[in-house]
Design a protein around this motif. Structure first.
Motif, short mmCIF file in Angstrom:
data_model
loop_
_atom_site.label_atom_id
_atom_site.label_comp_id
_atom_site.label_asym_id
_atom_site.label_seq_id
_atom_site.Cartn_x
_atom_site.Cartn_y
_atom_site.Cartn_z
N ILE A 230 0.84 -1.20 0.00
CA ILE A 230 0.00 0.00 0.00
C ILE A 230 0.87 1.25 0.00
O ILE A 230 0.66 2.19 -0.77
CB ILE A 230 -0.96 -0.01 1.21
CG1 ILE A 230 -1.94 -1.17 1.10
CG2 ILE A 230 -1.70 1.32 1.32
CD1 ILE A 230 -2.75 -1.42 2.36
N LEU A 246 -7.02 2.94 -3.37
CA LEU A 246 -6.42 1.76 -2.75
C LEU A 246 -7.43 0.62 -2.79
O LEU A 246 -8.48 0.69 -2.15
CB LEU A 246 -6.02 2.08 -1.31
CG LEU A 246 -5.09 3.28 -1.14
CD1 LEU A 246 -4.80 3.54 0.33
CD2 LEU A 246 -3.78 3.08 -1.92
N CYS A 249 -6.82 -3.33 0.14
CA CYS A 249 -6.43 -2.63 1.38
C CYS A 249 -6.60 -3.54 2.60
O CYS A 249 -7.05 -3.12 3.66
CB CYS A 249 -7.26 -1.36 1.53
SG CYS A 249 -6.46 -0.02 2.43
N GLY A 252 -5.15 -2.41 5.69
CA GLY A 252 -5.41 -0.99 5.90
C GLY A 252 -5.63 -0.62 7.35
O GLY A 252 -5.27 0.49 7.78
N ALA A 266 -10.43 3.96 0.19
CA ALA A 266 -10.08 2.54 0.17
C ALA A 266 -11.29 1.72 -0.24
O ALA A 266 -12.39 1.91 0.29
CB ALA A 266 -9.58 2.09 1.54
#
Length: 386
Positions: A230, A246, A249, A252, A266
């Protein structure tokens, strides 16, 4: 013309209207209110006791790219012969006749962003399309909608088997940088050629496909599960001043504050299912909640056919079960994906002037026993349960 009346309407634009009505005309939402009088020629749908939502949106899938119940003959999502293929267009591979489109709109999914897989560093162009139709050209909402790029395990695995670059994460990043540098040089030559045609570069389909990225018209749609991948995707996007979303993710939640500080959206998932490879080791339904808590705009995806697209509401429901507020979970499959995809002026909420994509449910979409009883796309009834 269609009038839906007596419904509990979740507009996803801030209002929930009890006993409301929606008037649809020429494929658009014409009026929303409490006491709309049906024109004499309108089809009237009495939604007494039913719930109405905007058509749901899957911001990342491969609908029509890998056909259902078929092998190689219907597998058109990964051109695994060249790691750099920006000139490939999803609309040239999507088969709207595949039965999964019917399953999509019968499940309340009316718009998807679909495109190439993640075998290549640069995979090609995604398209945002409606889920009902026979001819893809008539289903397009936006095309191209993004340029697919991939980080992490997938490009490494595909090209390691071929004993060619990229076999490492370094090489994946280097190939993407090289493509963006060449595209920037090509773009500059095209700009110079406006005044002096002798400076025009030789036509290059790959570079032509990258022009929308450099001009900020579409983002890089960055397949990245692991936190380091990422960060690499963000680093490269910032180096070249291009937009990025993104995708997946998966880790994330481990870097949520960093993503929030970057101001990036995301598209999270596919979270339902097994951890089929190492970069999914930290997969959890906590991710959407933790990103939301950090201030990140999120959409929830199926990555169809990884998760069949009609299960998008289930994925949102499981995110709500893990603590994402119900309203946010609903927005993550309606208005937020529309905003992330840049098509919020057309879809994602029930507002006057938007496309007439309306879904009538017999219960809340997050209740596993609820069903869609009617789907309307572009003002036409495409499905009725009874």
């Amino acid at each position: 013309m269609i009038l839906v009346k007596n419904a509990k309407i979740y507009t996803m634009a801030g209002d929930v209207i009890e006993k409301g009505s929606i008037l649809l005309e020429e494929g658009k939402i014409k009026e929303i209110g409490m006491d709309i009088v049906a024109p004499f020629d309108a089809e009237v749908i009495d939604a007494e006791g039913k719930l109405v939502f905007p058509g749901m949106i899957d911001a990342h899938c491969h609908l029509g790219m890998w056909e259902d119940a078929i092998g190689f003959e219907g597998s058109d999502g990964n051109e695994m012969t060249d790691p750099i293929t920006p000139h490939l267009r999803a609309i040239d591979a999507i088969n709207p006749m595949d039965r999964t489109f019917k399953e999509a709109y019968e499940g309340g999914i009316t718009t998807v962003s679909t495109g190439p897989g993640s075998a290549n560093v640069v995979g090609g162009q995604f398209a945002s399309i409606k889920t009902y139709g026979k001819r893809i050209d008539e289903m397009v909402v936006q095309e191209p909608s993004a340029m697919k790029v991939a980080f992490g395990e997938n490009p490494k695995r595909v090209y390691n088997d071929k004993k060619r670059m990229p076999m490492t994460r370094m090489a994946t990043a280097a190939l993407l940088r090289d493509t963006l540098m060449k595209a920037k040089e090509y773009y500059n030559k095209k700009q110079e050629a406006k005044d002096d045609k002798s400076k025009a570069p030789a036509l290059d389909m790959k570079m032509e496909a990258m022009m929308d990225v450099l001009e900020g018209k579409i983002p890089l749609k960055a397949h990245a599960h692991r936190a380091d991948d990422i960060f690499t995707s963000i680093r490269i996007a910032k180096e070249f001043g291009v937009k990025i979303t993104l995708e997946h993710c998966t880790e994330g939640h481990l870097i949520a504050d960093y993503i929030a500080n970057e101001g990036l959206p995301a598209v999270v998932g596919p979270t339902f299912g097994d951890r089929s490879k190492f970069e999914l080791i930290n997969k959890t339904f906590d991710t959407p909640r933790m990103l939301w808590e950090a201030g990140v705009k999120i959409a929830i995806m199926t990555d169809h056919p990884v998760i069949p697209v009609q299960n998008l509401p289930l994925c949102a429901a499981l995110s709500a079960k893990a603590g994402l507020p119900e309203e946010e979970a609903l927005k993550a499959i309606t208005i937020y994906p529309a905003e992330i995809l840049g098509i919020e002026d057309k879809v994602g909420s029930i507002e006057v002037g938007k496309d007439a994509d309306i879904v009538i449910w017999d219960g809340h979409p997050f209740d596993i026993q609820s069903s869609v009883v009617c789907t309307i796309i572009d003002g036409s009834v495409v499905y009725k349960k009874y």
